[in-house]
Enzyme design. Sequence first.
Site, PDB file in Angstrom:
ATOM      1  N   GLU A  46      46.623 -26.205  -5.887  1.00 41.17           N
ATOM      2  CA  GLU A  46      46.427 -26.625  -4.490  1.00 41.17           C
ATOM      3  C   GLU A  46      45.349 -27.702  -4.382  1.00 41.17           C
ATOM      4  OE1 GLU A  46      48.232 -26.188  -1.915  1.00 41.17           O
ATOM      5  OE2 GLU A  46      49.582 -24.761  -2.865  1.00 41.17           O
ATOM      6  N   THR A  52      47.793 -35.909  -3.674  1.00 39.65           N
ATOM      7  CA  THR A  52      48.325 -36.394  -4.951  1.00 39.65           C
ATOM      8  C   THR A  52      49.719 -35.807  -5.168  1.00 39.65           C
ATOM      9  OG1 THR A  52      46.062 -36.378  -5.789  1.00 39.65           O
ATOM     10  CG2 THR A  52      47.796 -36.629  -7.414  1.00 39.65           C
ATOM     11  N   TYR A 127      44.611 -25.767   5.623  1.00 41.52           N
ATOM     12  CA  TYR A 127      45.864 -25.821   4.874  1.00 41.52           C
ATOM     13  C   TYR A 127      45.741 -25.095   3.529  1.00 41.52           C
ATOM     14  CZ  TYR A 127      49.580 -27.339   1.918  1.00 41.52           C
ATOM     15  OH  TYR A 127      50.622 -27.320   1.042  1.00 41.52           O
ATOM     16  N   ASP A 145      51.015 -29.256   7.049  1.00 40.43           N
ATOM     17  CA  ASP A 145      50.531 -30.568   6.601  1.00 40.43           C
ATOM     18  C   ASP A 145      51.556 -31.615   7.032  1.00 40.43           C
ATOM     19  OD1 ASP A 145      52.664 -30.279   4.934  1.00 40.43           O
ATOM     20  OD2 ASP A 145      51.598 -30.863   3.116  1.00 40.43           O
TER      21      ASP A 145
END
Length: 350
Positions: A46, A52, A127, A145
Amino acid sequence: MPRSHAEALVAAKSVFQSALLGWYRIHARQLPWREAPSLYKTVVSEFMLQQTQVKTVLPYFARWLDALPDFAALAAAPEARVLKLWEGLGYYSRARNLHRLAQALAARATPPRTPAEWQELPGVGPYTAAAITSISFDAQAACVDGNVVRILARLTADATEYRDSASASKVFAPLAQALLPPAAPGDHNQAMMELGATVCFRQKPLCLTCPVRKLCAGARQGEPESFPRLAPKQMEQRTVVRVWCERNGALLLHRAPPGAKRLANQHELPTAEHAGLTEAVAIQGELIARKKRGITRYQITECIHRAPPQVARAATRPDLVWVPLDQLDALTLSGPHRRWVAEILARRTP
Ligand code: SF4
């Protein structure tokens, strides 16, 4: 968002949940953090996946797990080793926070289990807390997200213009939570992510193969790509002038101080200012590379000029270091700088 579409979706949530989960269980990509999952693998993945892409993260994740297989190993590792393993992934505060998080967990008898407790740990926002606790502890916490916003905005054909993805996330959070099933919330969250990453693309979503197409108002209206509506990003242009300075087979680099907010202890090509030059003087040297990159809201043009001879003579600041060219690999260089240095050095290899 149109209440009627959102309400219809919530009314059909059990159909939505089973279609999504059924699809996920068959089509989920095999990813190393999903095989024999553990809290440690979930947390590391995570952190690495923040900003990324999966394909970039994969080799880093494998190297990381080999070198630091659990929280105890990570907590005990020196920061320089942690940063070296992270080198090239960018946003290095993630690595430092992950390191501090492992140290915080090492000091506890058991890890926390709720999103609120996880958000008190370094580098964990709403998140990440929802992802970790729903996957590892079945917490009833929906992840929201950009991926989830895109899916929900399309499912509800929401034409509202949002300032950015963060403000849209706040609006969609209650709907995401209402769609979360009581059983296997972690799988549901991962399924939403998987749908966003492999089917509900930003451009050209694969609606014909989408498991929740029948519930999608955006697809029904024929233009799902037009959702969500986000105000165009205001990008600010910046130019950074850097110098390339070599002496006796060594390259002059700038090392950010240990307490620096960004890039602490990492090396980069020095800016004109680090080298004691005004930009007007630095740009008189030969331009040997011009690179563009985006960092958050900045569009940055980096111009690397050959330094005039006085820079080598006057390079006495403590944050400037001469690094022998054959020892560059052992050093922590920020990702783009490693690429630029390698490229400039390769150009002159016969
Ligand atoms: Fe996305 Fe198309 Fe599926 Fe709607 S039907 S959720 S737009 S992929």
